[in-house]
Design an enzyme around this catalytic site. Structure first.
Site, mmCIF file in Angstrom:
data_model
loop_
_atom_site.group_PDB
_atom_site.id
_atom_site.type_symbol
_atom_site.label_atom_id
_atom_site.label_comp_id
_atom_site.label_asym_id
_atom_site.label_seq_id
_atom_site.Cartn_x
_atom_site.Cartn_y
_atom_site.Cartn_z
ATOM 1 N N LYS A 165 0.782 -1.127 -0.079
ATOM 2 C CA LYS A 165 -0.011 -0.036 -0.079
ATOM 3 C C LYS A 165 0.953 1.283 0.148
ATOM 4 O O LYS A 165 1.938 1.209 0.863
ATOM 5 C CB LYS A 165 -0.955 -0.097 1.231
ATOM 6 C CG LYS A 165 -2.108 -1.262 1.202
ATOM 7 C CD LYS A 165 -2.995 -0.719 0.275
ATOM 8 C CE LYS A 165 -4.211 -1.834 0.324
ATOM 9 N NZ LYS A 165 -5.246 -1.375 -0.720
ATOM 10 N N GLU A 323 -6.348 -11.539 -4.469
ATOM 11 C CA GLU A 323 -5.799 -11.053 -3.035
ATOM 12 C C GLU A 323 -6.868 -11.423 -2.048
ATOM 13 O O GLU A 323 -7.031 -10.396 -1.236
ATOM 14 C CB GLU A 323 -5.530 -9.526 -3.336
ATOM 15 C CG GLU A 323 -6.654 -8.826 -3.693
ATOM 16 C CD GLU A 323 -6.328 -7.306 -3.875
ATOM 17 O OE1 GLU A 323 -7.078 -6.527 -2.996
ATOM 18 O OE2 GLU A 323 -5.394 -6.879 -4.478
#
Length: 370
Positions: A165, A323
């Protein structure tokens, strides 16, 4: 087989660790668990959003209100096996609110598949695979901790694809973070990044080439969701794959992105599309345009993750895997069964319907007080 009852329950499940994103830090996930009763059977579904309404337009509270007050009264008494009619009725009665619709759609698929003693994957066409490569998200915000986590996952043969991220720090800091992770995992793993709309086009045009040079294989949603033009230009300018996530919010957005070849891949999410059938339609649009499908997640619990697995298992190609890490991010599960990750892949649950059953004691434990 008529629908007799539709119940909704909000549950709040803590995460094992905070997840730092560009727009928020997630400490818990809130879901609406839906149970649809018909013919002595119960189908289960789930709706939710990452971090509540910060990420999208829905929250657990709005999902429950829409189902209880608008969708459930409309569907009770209708044929539970007529999935097309249920979708049409919901779309005519309620604009948007796709996660609420998805929760019911999943439950109806689960119910029908159980009645026929089929898995959902078999109900919607059959499996192309029994397991899917699964990426792990590195989002602690600490480079050393993320590296340790990645190396542990590789050693345990759980994950060899990692999504990092970005967007909460400066691009320069993010780049150094990525370089350190790529160097640490070497040729044992691949690395992709998720900016969660954190950059404008100019910033993205400067830093995406540097991420590619650092060894990143894919960049997810670098710019705000509505800026399709920027996505197209970034896709044209860069060799690294660009993945649409927040921009992919409806069938029409999928069509526009595909028509303009604005991205290289679509992140599929059942809650974003209103359920199973529409997700399959988006995957078909992507395939027709030469765009890859990617198995996205809303940090779903085991219920939503099982549903997504059944859908993704039917697709002809998933070059970037999935994911679906929600069950392993949460501190506890809501079902009697665990899902399995083995040899870097998550495995499709076996059994009829979703292949998982609610643990009613756990659901009661995490139910939000009225």
């Amino acid at each position: 087989m008529k629908i007799e009852a539709i119940s909704t329950t909000i549950v709040d499940v803590p995460t094992r660790r905070p997840l730092q994103m560009s727009f928020t830090t997630v400490h818990k996930q809130s879901y609406v668990i839906v149970q649809v009763t018909a013919g002595g059977l119960v189908g289960i579904g789930e709706g939710g959003s990452v971090g509540g309404p910060t990420w999208g337009s829905e929250s657990a509270e709005t999902i429950k209100v829409i189902i209880d007050n608008y969708l459930a009264p409309l569907l009770i008494g209708k044929d539970a096996s007529n999935l097309s009619e249920a979708r049409a009725l919901m779309d005519r009665a309620v604009t948007g609110n796709l996660s609420a619709k998805a929760a019911i759609d999943i439950a109806l698929h689960d119910l029908k598949a159980r009645a026929l003693n089929l898995s959902i994957a078999d109900l919607i066409g059959g499996t192309m695979r029994k397991s899917i490569p699964i990426a792990w998200t590195l989002a602690s915000g600490d480079t050393a901790r993320d590296i340790d986590s990645a190396l542990e996952m590789i050693e345990a043969r759980r994950h060899n694809r990692f999504k990092v991220k970005l967007g909460a720090r400066t691009p320069a800091q993010d780049l150094e973070h990525i370089r350190s992770i790529v160097k640490a995992v070497g040729d044992k793993a691949s690395v992709r990044v998720d900016v969660n709309q954190g950059w404008d086009e100019q910033t993205a045009s400067i830093w995406i080439p540097r991420l590619e040079e650092a060894g990143v294989e894919l960049v997810e949603q670098p710019v705000p969701r509505a800026n399709f033009g920027a996505l197209r230009r970034l896709t044209e300018q860069n060799g690294v794959a660009i993945l649409a996530d927040e921009s992919l919010s409806s069938l029409s957005s999928a069509f526009e992105l595909a028509r303009d070849r604005a991205v290289d891949a679509f992140s599929l999410k059942l809650c974003n599309m209103g359920g199973i059938a529409n997700t399959l339609k988006v995957a078909a649009i992507a395939e027709a345009a030469g765009i890859s499908s990617y198995g996205g997640t809303m940090l779903d619990s085991t219920v939503g993750t099982a549903a997504a697995l059944h859908v993704y298992a039917t697709l002809p190609s998933l070059p970037y895997g999935c994911e679906l890490i929600g069950p392993w991010v949460l501190s506890d599960r809501l079902t009697q069964q665990d899902l399995e990750i083995k040899d870097f892949e998550v495995h499709l649950p076996v059994g009829s319907g979703l292949g998982v059953d609610l643990d009613h004691d756990k659901v009661r434990h995490y139910t939000r007080a009225a």
